[in-house]
Write a protein that holds these residues in place. Structure first.
Motif, PDB file in Angstrom:
ATOM      1  N   ALA A 151       1.987  -6.194  17.798  1.00  0.00           N
ATOM      2  CA  ALA A 151       0.708  -5.856  18.463  1.00  0.00           C
ATOM      3  C   ALA A 151       0.935  -5.081  19.767  1.00  0.00           C
ATOM      4  CB  ALA A 151      -0.109  -7.116  18.695  1.00  0.00           C
ATOM      5  N   PRO A 152       1.795  -5.558  20.689  1.00  0.00           N
ATOM      6  CA  PRO A 152       1.966  -4.779  21.930  1.00  0.00           C
ATOM      7  C   PRO A 152       2.625  -3.421  21.685  1.00  0.00           C
ATOM      8  CG  PRO A 152       3.463  -6.661  21.902  1.00  0.00           C
ATOM      9  CD  PRO A 152       2.521  -6.835  20.751  1.00  0.00           C
ATOM     10  N   LEU A 153       3.502  -3.323  20.670  1.00  0.00           N
ATOM     11  CA  LEU A 153       4.123  -2.029  20.364  1.00  0.00           C
ATOM     12  C   LEU A 153       3.067  -1.025  19.924  1.00  0.00           C
ATOM     13  CD1 LEU A 153       7.357  -3.046  18.425  1.00  0.00           C
ATOM     14  CD2 LEU A 153       7.303  -1.571  20.419  1.00  0.00           C
ATOM     15  N   GLU A 154       2.207  -1.451  18.983  1.00  0.00           N
ATOM     16  CA  GLU A 154       1.174  -0.532  18.476  1.00  0.00           C
ATOM     17  C   GLU A 154       0.219  -0.148  19.594  1.00  0.00           C
ATOM     18  OE1 GLU A 154      -0.531  -2.618  15.186  1.00  0.00           O
ATOM     19  OE2 GLU A 154       0.929  -1.813  13.756  1.00  0.00           O
ATOM     20  N   GLU A 155      -0.187  -1.160  20.369  1.00  0.00           N
ATOM     21  CA  GLU A 155      -1.126  -0.908  21.466  1.00  0.00           C
ATOM     22  C   GLU A 155      -0.512   0.046  22.492  1.00  0.00           C
ATOM     23  OE1 GLU A 155      -4.095  -1.855  21.454  1.00  0.00           O
ATOM     24  OE2 GLU A 155      -4.784  -1.580  23.511  1.00  0.00           O
ATOM     25  N   CYS A 156       0.758  -0.156  22.789  1.00  0.00           N
ATOM     26  CA  CYS A 156       1.428   0.682  23.783  1.00  0.00           C
ATOM     27  C   CYS A 156       1.547   2.128  23.298  1.00  0.00           C
ATOM     28  CB  CYS A 156       2.817   0.102  24.085  1.00  0.00           C
ATOM     29  SG  CYS A 156       3.635   0.962  25.431  1.00  0.00           S
ATOM     30  N   ILE A 157       1.812   2.304  22.011  1.00  0.00           N
ATOM     31  CA  ILE A 157       1.893   3.669  21.462  1.00  0.00           C
ATOM     32  C   ILE A 157       0.541   4.377  21.618  1.00  0.00           C
ATOM     33  CG2 ILE A 157       2.131   4.974  19.295  1.00  0.00           C
ATOM     34  CD1 ILE A 157       4.297   2.872  18.492  1.00  0.00           C
ATOM     35  N   ASN A 158      -0.541   3.645  21.291  1.00  0.00           N
ATOM     36  CA  ASN A 158      -1.886   4.238  21.439  1.00  0.00           C
ATOM     37  C   ASN A 158      -2.159   4.614  22.893  1.00  0.00           C
ATOM     38  OD1 ASN A 158      -2.381   3.895  18.745  1.00  0.00           O
ATOM     39  ND2 ASN A 158      -3.404   1.915  19.000  1.00  0.00           N
ATOM     40  N   ILE A 159      -1.821   3.713  23.796  1.00  0.00           N
ATOM     41  CA  ILE A 159      -2.093   3.969  25.221  1.00  0.00           C
ATOM     42  C   ILE A 159      -1.249   5.153  25.707  1.00  0.00           C
ATOM     43  CG2 ILE A 159      -1.850   2.993  27.552  1.00  0.00           C
ATOM     44  CD1 ILE A 159      -2.452   0.220  26.250  1.00  0.00           C
ATOM     45  N   ALA A 160       0.011   5.187  25.262  1.00  0.00           N
ATOM     46  CA  ALA A 160       0.901   6.276  25.699  1.00  0.00           C
ATOM     47  C   ALA A 160       0.347   7.629  25.239  1.00  0.00           C
ATOM     48  CB  ALA A 160       2.311   6.055  25.147  1.00  0.00           C
ATOM     49  N   HIS A 161      -0.136   7.694  23.981  1.00  0.00           N
ATOM     50  CA  HIS A 161      -0.700   8.956  23.486  1.00  0.00           C
ATOM     51  C   HIS A 161      -1.955   9.322  24.274  1.00  0.00           C
ATOM     52  CE1 HIS A 161       2.246   9.472  20.483  1.00  0.00           C
ATOM     53  NE2 HIS A 161       1.831   8.526  19.659  1.00  0.00           N
ATOM     54  N   ALA A 162      -2.808   8.306  24.526  1.00  0.00           N
ATOM     55  CA  ALA A 162      -4.052   8.576  25.263  1.00  0.00           C
ATOM     56  C   ALA A 162      -3.747   9.072  26.674  1.00  0.00           C
ATOM     57  CB  ALA A 162      -4.885   7.293  25.331  1.00  0.00           C
ATOM     58  N   ALA A 163      -2.639   8.609  27.238  1.00  0.00           N
ATOM     59  CA  ALA A 163      -2.291   9.001  28.611  1.00  0.00           C
ATOM     60  C   ALA A 163      -1.503  10.304  28.644  1.00  0.00           C
ATOM     61  CB  ALA A 163      -1.475   7.890  29.272  1.00  0.00           C
ATOM     62  N   GLY A 164      -1.216  10.860  27.479  1.00  0.00           N
ATOM     63  CA  GLY A 164      -0.526  12.144  27.426  1.00  0.00           C
ATOM     64  C   GLY A 164       0.982  12.060  27.586  1.00  0.00           C
TER      65      GLY A 164
END
Ligand SMILES: [Zn+2]
Ligand SMILES: [Zn+2]
Length: 376
Positions: A288-301
């Motif tokens: 869960a934190p890995l997937e969430e972190c990937i999404n956040i990283a992409h959203a943050a550019g």
């Protein structure tokens, strides 16, 4: 016995580590089953310890409760702890039994009631024990690079102020009695607790500095902290952003995500990001934190070529592949949690192509950093 367990805490977790921290280590790593049946003689020893320390009894009708710190004195818990230590530490612990009667704790428990802690800790060792415990010399030891060293937390454990130079801190911490000792020639000091952020980072050829905001601190997060952090990151003497991340063992997941996005937005492509990602107890592969972190990283550019140190990785090959598909330039770090890894997690660990560095940071129990080559 009390002295021996306090000593074991320092052997496993580093200088200054306490009984409470060793107890948390046992809980965090699920080293022993939740309820252990108790026999009469064990109950007596535990009662004496609790009386001495003023602790509540860790007992219900027939079982030992692991939630209480006194559980460390039980042989099942001790055996599990020794199982995750090195041979040298086991020998050291066994030798303590020759100067502290481990098999019959009562006399030691009684002695501690009338003795100062410092007296407890220094029973006169026999010459043979002194010889066996001679601190290793640095000559001939392999050179080590600690990739995740909370020097500020070590300072506070040793009751040293923030201005104490790191060489002095290391001197005071002393050498571990362990065959995995090495000559620490470089370290990345991770400052992720705002009260101990360095005021004015300065260049040092060996002791490098990373600054970040630990996800467990987001509840006390203030926007002016980000301004301070940004200013620290702009210093050429701060070489990485971290540790930052998501820790789902704490609440406030949504707030953690929002703060992480803000932190990612201030990342510098030339400075690696040290990540702390931790799932709930049920999510042992930290999916869960890995997937969430990937999404956040992409959203943050965050760019695909951003360098990461994923410092307490516990995923299987699937999670490793998922992460490296998005961010191939990642180094995976492992902690003492490897002691309770299952076969899937061990497979991922074996898949790491190179294993060059062993680190001994005090913030990470039994730490071991395994770099993953960018090309992989
Ligand atoms: Zn961490
Ligand atoms: Zn850390």
């Amino acid at each position: 016995m009390v002295t021996a367990i306090e000593d074991l805490a320092r052997q496993i977790l580093g200088a200054g580590a306490t009984w409470t921290e060793l107890h948390q280590f046992v809980l965090r790593n699920s080293l022993v089953p939740k309820d252990i049946p108790l026999r009469g003689s064990c109950q007596g020893h535990i009662s004496q310890l609790c009386q001495m320390k003023g602790w509540p009894l860790p007992l219900n009708a027939t079982n030992l409760s692991l939630e209480r710190p006194a559980c460390l004195i039980h042989w099942r818990v001790l055996a599990s702890l020794l199982n995750v230590t090195s041979e040298m530490v086991r020998i050291h612990f066994h030798n303590l039994g020759t100067i502290l009667p481990l098999a019959s704790p009562s006399p030691v428990v009684q002695a501690t009631q009338s003795s100062e802690p410092s007296e407890m800790r220094t029973p006169p060792p026999s010459p043979s024990v002194q010889q066996r415990h001679k601190p290793p010399t640095l000559e001939g030891l392999p050179r080590g690079f600690d990739t995740h060293f909370h020097s500020d937390r070590m300072r506070s454990r040793l009751h040293l102020d923030a201005a104490t130079p790191l060489d002095e801190v290391l001197n005071q911490a002393g050498q571990p009695l362990d065959e995995s000792s090495f000559d620490l020639v470089r370290a990345v000091q991770v400052f992720c607790d705002p009260p101990t952020w360095p005021q004015d980072p300065t260049f040092h050829p060996c002791w490098k500095i990373a600054v970040g905001l630990h996800p467990k601190h987001v509840s006390s997060y203030r926007s002016n902290q980000l301004i301070k952090l940004k200013s620290l990151l702009s210093s050429p003497d701060v070489i990485a952003l971290g540790e930052v991340g998501l820790d789902f063992t704490a609440g406030n997941w949504e707030q953690q995500g929002k703060v992480l996005e803000k932190l990612f937005k201030m990342a510098d492509i030339n400075k690696p990001i040290i990540l702390h990602l931790r799932g709930t107890a049920k999510d042992r592969y930290q999916r869960a934190p890995l997937e969430e972190c990937i999404n956040i990283a992409h959203a943050a550019g965050i760019q695909p070529n951003q360098k990461f140190h994923l410092h307490c990785f516990s995923g299987s090959c699937k999670e490793m592949a998922l992460w490296t598909k998005n961010f191939p330039e990642t180094w995976f770090g492992y902690t003492g949690m490897v002691a309770s890894f299952d076969e899937h997690q061990l497979s991922a660990l074996r898949a790491v192509p190179e294993c060059e560095t062993v680190c001994a940071g005090n913030g990470c129990p039994l730490p071991m950093a395994s770099p993953r080559s960018p090309r992989d």
